[in-house]
Write a protein that holds these residues in place. Sequence first.
Motif, PDB file in Angstrom:
ATOM      1  N   ASP A 144      49.022  75.813  28.609  1.00  0.00           N
ATOM      2  CA  ASP A 144      47.699  75.416  29.241  1.00  0.00           C
ATOM      3  C   ASP A 144      46.689  75.686  27.766  1.00  0.00           C
ATOM      4  O   ASP A 144      46.365  76.688  27.750  1.00  0.00           O
ATOM      5  CB  ASP A 144      47.002  76.691  30.455  1.00  0.00           C
ATOM      6  CG  ASP A 144      47.712  76.277  31.998  1.00  0.00           C
ATOM      7  OD1 ASP A 144      47.929  75.247  32.212  1.00  0.00           O
ATOM      8  OD2 ASP A 144      47.754  77.364  31.776  1.00  0.00           O
ATOM      9  N   GLU A 243      50.053  64.831  30.929  1.00  0.00           N
ATOM     10  CA  GLU A 243      50.762  65.969  30.260  1.00  0.00           C
ATOM     11  C   GLU A 243      51.766  65.942  29.297  1.00  0.00           C
ATOM     12  O   GLU A 243      51.837  64.237  29.198  1.00  0.00           O
ATOM     13  CB  GLU A 243      51.835  66.567  31.596  1.00  0.00           C
ATOM     14  CG  GLU A 243      52.812  65.167  31.844  1.00  0.00           C
ATOM     15  CD  GLU A 243      53.634  66.166  33.376  1.00  0.00           C
ATOM     16  OE1 GLU A 243      53.764  67.195  33.638  1.00  0.00           O
ATOM     17  OE2 GLU A 243      54.023  65.141  34.105  1.00  0.00           O
ATOM     18  N   ARG A 278      45.962  68.537  28.824  1.00  0.00           N
ATOM     19  CA  ARG A 278      45.548  70.294  28.932  1.00  0.00           C
ATOM     20  C   ARG A 278      46.830  70.431  29.146  1.00  0.00           C
ATOM     21  O   ARG A 278      46.644  71.624  29.442  1.00  0.00           O
ATOM     22  CB  ARG A 278      44.474  69.832  30.064  1.00  0.00           C
ATOM     23  CG  ARG A 278      43.111  69.694  29.361  1.00  0.00           C
ATOM     24  CD  ARG A 278      42.843  70.927  28.466  1.00  0.00           C
ATOM     25  NE  ARG A 278      41.483  70.351  27.773  1.00  0.00           N
ATOM     26  CZ  ARG A 278      41.849  69.741  26.485  1.00  0.00           C
ATOM     27  NH1 ARG A 278      42.352  69.765  25.575  1.00  0.00           N
ATOM     28  NH2 ARG A 278      40.433  69.567  26.286  1.00  0.00           N
ATOM     29  N   THR A 279      47.577  69.607  29.498  1.00  0.00           N
ATOM     30  CA  THR A 279      48.720  70.784  29.967  1.00  0.00           C
ATOM     31  C   THR A 279      50.135  69.989  29.294  1.00  0.00           C
ATOM     32  O   THR A 279      50.511  68.573  28.712  1.00  0.00           O
ATOM     33  CB  THR A 279      48.980  70.418  31.459  1.00  0.00           C
ATOM     34  OG1 THR A 279      48.594  70.499  31.999  1.00  0.00           O
ATOM     35  CG2 THR A 279      50.466  71.088  31.786  1.00  0.00           C
ATOM     36  N   HIS A 281      54.660  70.696  28.395  1.00  0.00           N
ATOM     37  CA  HIS A 281      55.684  71.578  29.657  1.00  0.00           C
ATOM     38  C   HIS A 281      56.502  71.179  28.170  1.00  0.00           C
ATOM     39  O   HIS A 281      57.333  70.815  27.495  1.00  0.00           O
ATOM     40  CB  HIS A 281      56.463  70.405  29.738  1.00  0.00           C
ATOM     41  CG  HIS A 281      55.990  70.357  31.663  1.00  0.00           C
ATOM     42  ND1 HIS A 281      56.025  71.064  32.377  1.00  0.00           N
ATOM     43  CD2 HIS A 281      54.419  69.477  31.817  1.00  0.00           C
ATOM     44  CE1 HIS A 281      55.223  70.759  33.327  1.00  0.00           C
ATOM     45  NE2 HIS A 281      54.354  69.759  33.139  1.00  0.00           N
ATOM     46  N   ARG A 303      57.217  79.992  34.010  1.00  0.00           N
ATOM     47  CA  ARG A 303      56.870  79.646  35.728  1.00  0.00           C
ATOM     48  C   ARG A 303      58.048  79.420  36.361  1.00  0.00           C
ATOM     49  O   ARG A 303      58.794  79.455  35.774  1.00  0.00           O
ATOM     50  CB  ARG A 303      56.167  78.037  35.701  1.00  0.00           C
ATOM     51  CG  ARG A 303      54.738  77.677  35.265  1.00  0.00           C
ATOM     52  CD  ARG A 303      53.214  78.359  35.083  1.00  0.00           C
ATOM     53  NE  ARG A 303      52.209  78.665  34.865  1.00  0.00           N
ATOM     54  CZ  ARG A 303      51.733  77.903  34.429  1.00  0.00           C
ATOM     55  NH1 ARG A 303      51.937  76.675  35.086  1.00  0.00           N
ATOM     56  NH2 ARG A 303      50.429  77.584  33.629  1.00  0.00           N
TER      57      ARG A 303
END
Length: 323
Positions: A144, A243, A278-279, A281, A303
């Motif tokens: 994040d 993302e 903001r994300t 992976h 996660r």
Amino acid sequence: MSVTAHAALTPELRAVLEQGPSLFLTPRWLETLLAAYPRFNLTVFASEREGRVTAVLPFMEARRALWREAVSLPFGCHGGVVLGPGGTADDAHRLVRAFVVRARRLDVVRHELVALDPGADVRAALEASYPAREVSERTTWIVDLPETPEALWESYDTRLRRSIRRAREAGVTVAVARDAASLEAFYAAYAELSATWDLSWKHPLPALRTVLERMGDDAGLWLARHEGRVVAGELALCRPGREFLTWVPAATAASRELRARHLLIHELLEHMIRSGYRTFHFGPSAGREGLETFKEAFGATPRPLVHAGWQAAWVGWVQRVRW
């Protein structure tokens, strides 16, 4: 309610897939995979109520001679159920059950369904449709991102900052590329890195070339070079405004001493922040403790990836021969 199977993406299916939790479930990515890997066939199971699609489950099938594989979705990408407006637990159960029935055919020697951080409805559907021995909880890693590059730097510990400085002092540079020569250099580093993995498959160079072509500006090769040679890289993907993802990594033996990947990921994260993302992976780590520690240093947190599936014992050997 009914479950229907579709071999093509209709406008209604596309609308539901766009609501999925990541790029890997979007129509654009599914069509990119089909172009890059022609042996795949796409099927989308749709749960419909009163003529409206309320949930979908996309998967790929690859047929070889007398046997086939069914995966949602391949190559480290998660798949599973996407609930649309009005989607319920009943929809999730019906779709997973339809996939299991398809996967239990006698000619299917491997099937896999991987769901990213599934809600209670999807998780319950997986656990109800698969025997316990075929369901496991794994992890992927997500960052994040803070609002500014300065906040990112302040979040690092002393060891990570020192590694980034060390790479710069050694003359490592980072840039984005999409040209043919850069892809070949990236692929050489990928081949060196992947030779150390316990995986039965490798991406062929033409497939990665197709991914870059089909994804356009939403894909790029982030390359760390030292003295003109690519020593580390990432084939990165993005879903504009939402993302960033790293999909295929590359690294040579020299990259460790140079701390090239530390600088590469740092500059990639800075780019994301400046571009409004903001994300991030960071992807699964296959249980490699050192890789998990590396990702945690950049602020990544685990996660859940719920993995359900089965594979005949001989499939891994055949895949090694094939690749």
